[in-house]
Write a protein that holds these residues in place. Structure first.
Motif, short mmCIF file in Angstrom:
data_model
loop_
_atom_site.label_atom_id
_atom_site.label_comp_id
_atom_site.label_asym_id
_atom_site.label_seq_id
_atom_site.Cartn_x
_atom_site.Cartn_y
_atom_site.Cartn_z
N ALA A 72 -52.36 70.52 13.84
CA ALA A 72 -52.80 71.23 15.01
C ALA A 72 -51.74 71.59 15.77
O ALA A 72 -50.63 71.04 15.65
N VAL A 73 -51.91 72.59 16.68
CA VAL A 73 -50.93 72.91 17.75
C VAL A 73 -51.44 73.10 18.97
O VAL A 73 -52.46 73.57 19.43
N ASP A 74 -50.72 72.24 20.07
CA ASP A 74 -51.13 72.40 21.38
C ASP A 74 -49.84 72.76 22.32
O ASP A 74 -48.74 73.03 21.82
N ASP A 75 -49.98 72.83 23.69
CA ASP A 75 -49.04 72.87 24.53
C ASP A 75 -47.90 72.05 24.48
O ASP A 75 -46.67 72.35 25.04
N GLN A 76 -48.07 70.84 24.10
CA GLN A 76 -47.07 69.71 24.07
C GLN A 76 -46.66 69.57 22.73
O GLN A 76 -45.41 68.85 22.80
N GLY A 77 -47.03 70.47 21.67
CA GLY A 77 -46.08 69.96 20.65
C GLY A 77 -47.12 70.47 19.26
O GLY A 77 -48.22 71.05 19.21
N VAL A 78 -46.64 69.81 18.05
CA VAL A 78 -47.47 70.25 16.87
C VAL A 78 -47.75 68.65 16.31
O VAL A 78 -47.07 67.72 16.31
N TRP A 79 -49.20 68.66 16.02
CA TRP A 79 -49.72 67.55 15.28
C TRP A 79 -49.43 67.72 13.82
O TRP A 79 -49.75 68.57 13.39
#
Length: 152
Positions: free
Chosen positions: A125-132
């Protein structure tokens, strides 16, 4: 060995927490992206080839003045958030399911940097805080092998 003729208490491993011998001259920080090098030792994530992501360090271990295998580090496979690279190497949601490549012990990138980086894991996953990133050594090795075969 012969086939069973009675019940057997077969040992199992939960696989939740693992331990690996640290490479020579290596300092690992808790929370770091860890990789296994070609010699089989654990090293912090970095821009280099011949390695594969294995998990997140559960502790700080300083083997900076030691030889390979002098110390071990506990690590956990699983899905963890790391910093995203930038520009052409920034990972987006379009990259979910693809390989992520190690830049350092807390940053991943979309590409292998013109064959200068090793696979860290699979983008989850990808979010505003980084990459899972899913850190699973066997899965990452299989994906990297498939990607290399497709490119050949």
């Amino acid at each position: 060995m012969t086939a069973l003729t009675a019940d057997r208490n077969t040992p199992r491993s939960e696989g939740d927490l693992r331990s690996g011998l640290i490479a020579a001259a290596t300092l690992v920080y808790a929370g770091a992206l860890l990789m296994r090098n070609a010699a089989g030792n654990v090293i912090e994530g970095q821009t280099a080839t011949g390695m594969v992501g294995i998990g997140r360090a559960e502790e700080r271990v300083d083997n900076s003045s030691g030889s390979a295998g002098d110390l071990s580090v506990r690590y956990r496979p699983g899905t963890f958030r790391f910093a995203n690279s930038a520009a052409a190497d920034e990972i987006t949601i379009a990259d979910i399911g693809q390989l992520a490549y190690a830049v350092d012990d807390q940053t991943v990138a979309k590409t292998d940097g013109t064959a200068s980086r090793s696979p860290a894991g699979i983008v989850d996953a990808v979010d505003d805080q980084g990459v899972w990133v899913r850190l699973d050594e066997a899965l990452t090795n299989a994906a990297a092998t498939a990607a290399a075969a497709a490119a050949a």
